[in-house]
Design a protein around this motif. Structure first.
Motif, PDB file in Angstrom:
ATOM      1  N   ALA A  22       0.828  -1.209   0.000  1.00  0.00           N
ATOM      2  CA  ALA A  22       0.000   0.000   0.000  1.00  0.00           C
ATOM      3  C   ALA A  22       0.864   1.260   0.000  1.00  0.00           C
ATOM      4  N   LEU A  23       1.934   1.233   0.783  1.00  0.00           N
ATOM      5  CA  LEU A  23       2.852   2.375   0.841  1.00  0.00           C
ATOM      6  C   LEU A  23       3.475   2.640  -0.519  1.00  0.00           C
ATOM      7  N   ARG A  24       3.895   1.573  -1.212  1.00  0.00           N
ATOM      8  CA  ARG A  24       4.500   1.736  -2.545  1.00  0.00           C
ATOM      9  C   ARG A  24       3.485   2.330  -3.529  1.00  0.00           C
ATOM     10  N   CYS A  25       2.222   1.912  -3.431  1.00  0.00           N
ATOM     11  CA  CYS A  25       1.192   2.436  -4.328  1.00  0.00           C
ATOM     12  C   CYS A  25       0.976   3.929  -4.101  1.00  0.00           C
ATOM     13  N   VAL A  26       0.950   4.336  -2.836  1.00  0.00           N
ATOM     14  CA  VAL A  26       0.794   5.758  -2.518  1.00  0.00           C
ATOM     15  C   VAL A  26       2.008   6.544  -3.005  1.00  0.00           C
ATOM     16  N   GLU A  27       3.183   5.994  -2.745  1.00  0.00           N
ATOM     17  CA  GLU A  27       4.424   6.678  -3.108  1.00  0.00           C
ATOM     18  C   GLU A  27       4.518   6.933  -4.600  1.00  0.00           C
ATOM     19  N   VAL A  28       4.175   5.952  -5.415  1.00  0.00           N
ATOM     20  CA  VAL A  28       4.377   6.065  -6.858  1.00  0.00           C
ATOM     21  C   VAL A  28       3.504   7.166  -7.462  1.00  0.00           C
ATOM     22  N   VAL A  29       2.401   7.497  -6.799  1.00  0.00           N
ATOM     23  CA  VAL A  29       1.518   8.558  -7.291  1.00  0.00           C
ATOM     24  C   VAL A  29       1.765   9.878  -6.568  1.00  0.00           C
ATOM     25  N   ALA A  30       1.916   9.813  -5.245  1.00  0.00           N
ATOM     26  CA  ALA A  30       1.963  11.035  -4.436  1.00  0.00           C
ATOM     27  C   ALA A  30       3.245  11.835  -4.653  1.00  0.00           C
ATOM     28  N   VAL A  31       4.372  11.160  -4.788  1.00  0.00           N
ATOM     29  CA  VAL A  31       5.643  11.886  -4.921  1.00  0.00           C
ATOM     30  C   VAL A  31       5.700  12.704  -6.214  1.00  0.00           C
ATOM     31  N   PRO A  32       5.365  12.137  -7.380  1.00  0.00           N
ATOM     32  CA  PRO A  32       5.341  12.984  -8.584  1.00  0.00           C
ATOM     33  C   PRO A  32       4.317  14.119  -8.480  1.00  0.00           C
ATOM     34  N   ALA A  33       3.162  13.847  -7.860  1.00  0.00           N
ATOM     35  CA  ALA A  33       2.159  14.904  -7.696  1.00  0.00           C
ATOM     36  C   ALA A  33       2.725  16.058  -6.874  1.00  0.00           C
ATOM     37  N   LEU A  34       3.437  15.729  -5.801  1.00  0.00           N
ATOM     38  CA  LEU A  34       4.050  16.762  -4.976  1.00  0.00           C
ATOM     39  C   LEU A  34       5.127  17.509  -5.754  1.00  0.00           C
ATOM     40  N   ALA A  35       5.914  16.782  -6.552  1.00  0.00           N
ATOM     41  CA  ALA A  35       6.983  17.418  -7.328  1.00  0.00           C
ATOM     42  C   ALA A  35       6.416  18.430  -8.317  1.00  0.00           C
ATOM     43  N   PHE A  36       5.344  18.067  -9.023  1.00  0.00           N
ATOM     44  CA  PHE A  36       4.750  18.984  -9.987  1.00  0.00           C
ATOM     45  C   PHE A  36       4.078  20.164  -9.279  1.00  0.00           C
ATOM     46  N   PHE A  37       3.519  19.923  -8.098  1.00  0.00           N
ATOM     47  CA  PHE A  37       2.959  21.022  -7.309  1.00  0.00           C
ATOM     48  C   PHE A  37       4.059  22.023  -6.936  1.00  0.00           C
ATOM     49  N   LEU A  38       5.206  21.519  -6.518  1.00  0.00           N
ATOM     50  CA  LEU A  38       6.322  22.403  -6.168  1.00  0.00           C
ATOM     51  C   LEU A  38       6.806  23.183  -7.389  1.00  0.00           C
ATOM     52  N   LEU A  39       6.783  22.539  -8.558  1.00  0.00           N
ATOM     53  CA  LEU A  39       7.137  23.256  -9.789  1.00  0.00           C
ATOM     54  C   LEU A  39       6.246  24.478  -9.971  1.00  0.00           C
ATOM     55  N   SER A  40       4.958  24.320  -9.703  1.00  0.00           N
ATOM     56  CA  SER A  40       4.008  25.421  -9.915  1.00  0.00           C
ATOM     57  C   SER A  40       4.292  26.612  -9.009  1.00  0.00           C
ATOM     58  N   LYS A  41       5.025  26.386  -7.905  1.00  0.00           N
ATOM     59  CA  LYS A  41       5.339  27.474  -6.980  1.00  0.00           C
ATOM     60  C   LYS A  41       6.584  28.248  -7.404  1.00  0.00           C
ATOM     61  N   GLY A  49      11.355  20.421  -6.150  1.00  0.00           N
ATOM     62  CA  GLY A  49      10.502  19.476  -6.871  1.00  0.00           C
ATOM     63  C   GLY A  49      11.281  18.648  -7.875  1.00  0.00           C
ATOM     64  N   ALA A  50      12.233  19.292  -8.580  1.00  0.00           N
ATOM     65  CA  ALA A  50      13.056  18.555  -9.546  1.00  0.00           C
ATOM     66  C   ALA A  50      13.915  17.507  -8.845  1.00  0.00           C
ATOM     67  N   LEU A  51      14.496  17.893  -7.708  1.00  0.00           N
ATOM     68  CA  LEU A  51      15.301  16.942  -6.946  1.00  0.00           C
ATOM     69  C   LEU A  51      14.437  15.786  -6.445  1.00  0.00           C
ATOM     70  N   LEU A  52      13.237  16.115  -5.969  1.00  0.00           N
ATOM     71  CA  LEU A  52      12.326  15.085  -5.472  1.00  0.00           C
ATOM     72  C   LEU A  52      11.938  14.113  -6.579  1.00  0.00           C
ATOM     73  N   LEU A  53      11.604  14.653  -7.745  1.00  0.00           N
ATOM     74  CA  LEU A  53      11.203  13.800  -8.861  1.00  0.00           C
ATOM     75  C   LEU A  53      12.377  12.959  -9.351  1.00  0.00           C
ATOM     76  N   GLY A  54      13.561  13.581  -9.413  1.00  0.00           N
ATOM     77  CA  GLY A  54      14.745  12.833  -9.829  1.00  0.00           C
ATOM     78  C   GLY A  54      15.076  11.701  -8.880  1.00  0.00           C
ATOM     79  N   MET A  55      14.929  11.938  -7.584  1.00  0.00           N
ATOM     80  CA  MET A  55      15.170  10.881  -6.599  1.00  0.00           C
ATOM     81  C   MET A  55      14.103   9.795  -6.670  1.00  0.00           C
ATOM     82  N   HIS A  56      12.903  10.198  -7.126  1.00  0.00           N
ATOM     83  CA  HIS A  56      11.792   9.251  -7.144  1.00  0.00           C
ATOM     84  C   HIS A  56      11.864   8.275  -8.316  1.00  0.00           C
ATOM     85  N   TYR A  57      12.436   8.672  -9.426  1.00  0.00           N
ATOM     86  CA  TYR A  57      12.466   7.770 -10.576  1.00  0.00           C
ATOM     87  C   TYR A  57      13.155   6.439 -10.266  1.00  0.00           C
ATOM     88  N   PRO A  58      14.304   6.428  -9.596  1.00  0.00           N
ATOM     89  CA  PRO A  58      14.864   5.126  -9.211  1.00  0.00           C
ATOM     90  C   PRO A  58      13.930   4.334  -8.311  1.00  0.00           C
TER      91      PRO A  58
END
Length: 338
Positions: A22-41, A49-58
């Motif tokens: 369940a944690l992995r399912c939340v992570e795979v969606v929530a982290v990119p959503a947060l990264a794109f939200f940070l981009l908008s700021k 946000g870029a660092l977060l998304l880059g760390m999330h891809y692996p």
């Protein structure tokens, strides 16, 4: 190893608990959503946000790795199959390409066969990167002979001579290459949904980045591509420490499965942070011995596996991260000068 595997199964080491899934399912969606939200700021938020998304891809790639290794059950079952589609969308990699080459890698890591002309030909696709990189001096002749076009022959002449200084930039580009191979393999095999999901990763990502960025669209596109470069670098960096710089061998001369693994597989240090950063692949020897074991339990098998391998006369190589990278660069340098 059979005894250790039985003991590990009795302890539940091969099961990924429901809470972790369940944690992995939340992570795979929530982290990119947060990264794109940070981009908008914008500003520093966008950088974070870029660092977060880059760390999330692996992290997403590790999830796909787990699913394809049947950690969530047989990968053709409904849940793993659905999640592999999710990974293709959020990662840009498809499982068809990965499974096609990765299972051969597990059987013959760094393994080669001898061609009719006496030249070593890689069985393991991970060491076949013609014309870009020659991973070992034993593959210099193969790299030269495998190039068919004039362009490939030119690259195979130039690139290896500069592969040490170019190595880290090339690692950063790995994601683009892997994603393209995923799309090409899925399309070739008629897996149209998987190919479409991989393409959608790039189309949706670039569209969202261009739309959400506070500045011109190109700044969002650049933001997205920088995150991709960081993610590719981390993932490739983790992978090369596991096998590069170890023996590249004629598989017919290896004495069975365990000998092939011992010749070509190394561990790097374990800690809570390193296990998280590498997705458990720092315990690479244990992963090769028990590929369906839940990654969080691989460090628990290190001591028993080390003892069993040494008792049976095999090498158990474990290097610090800096030592492992030094071995990688040494092997690349020797290949460049060969």
């Amino acid at each position: 190893m059979a005894i250790l595997k039985t003991q590990a199964k009795e302890k539940g080491y091969f099961k990924v608990p429901a809470w972790e899934q369940a944690l992995r399912c939340v992570e795979v969606v929530a982290v990119p959503a947060l990264a794109f939200f940070l981009l908008s700021k914008g500003g520093a938020f966008a950088l974070a946000g870029a660092l977060l998304l880059g760390m999330h891809y692996p992290r997403t790639a590790y999830l796909g790795h787990d699913l394809a290794h049947n950690h969530w059950g047989p990968r053709d079952d409904a849940k793993p199959r659905f999640m592999l589609g999710v990974v293709a969308l959020f990662q840009g990699f498809g499982s068809a390409w990965w499974i096609e080459k990765h299972e051969l890698h597990h059987s013959f890591p760094n393994g080669c066969r001898v061609g009719e002309d006496g030249v070593l030909v890689p069985i393991d696709g991970d060491i076949d990167s013609v014309p870009w990189i020659v991973w070992d001096k034993a593959l210099v002749d193969y790299n030269s002979k495998a190039c068919k076009s004039t362009w490939q022959r030119l690259l195979s002449y130039v690139m290896p001579r500069f592969q040490v200084p170019l190595f880290f930039p090339l690692l950063s580009l790995a994601r683009f290459n892997w994603s393209w191979q995923s799309i090409e393999t899925a399309a070739r095999r008629g897996l149209n949904l998987e190919a479409a999901l991989c393409v959608a990763h790039w189309a949706l990502g670039l569209t969202l980045a261009g739309f959400l960025t506070p500045g011109p669209a190109w700044t969002g596109w650049l933001w997205f591509l920088c995150a991709q470069l960081l993610g590719g670098f981390i993932l490739a960096f983790v992978f090369v420490l596991n096998h590069t710089g170890m023996e590249v061998y004629d598989a017919t001369e290896a004495k069975g499965f365990y000998d092939r693994q011992a010749r070509s597989t190394r561990n790097t240090p374990t800690s809570a942070f390193l296990d998280w950063l590498t997705g458990g692949l720092n315990s690479q020897i244990e992963h090769h011995m028990y590929p369906t074991m839940a990654r969080r339990n691989l460090p628990k098998m290190r001591e028993a596996t080390r003892k069993a391998m040494i008792d049976c006369g095999y090498v158990y190589e474990e290097l610090k991260n800096g030592e492992a990278m030094a071995a990688v660069l040494l092997a690349l340098g020797e290949a460049a000068r060969a």
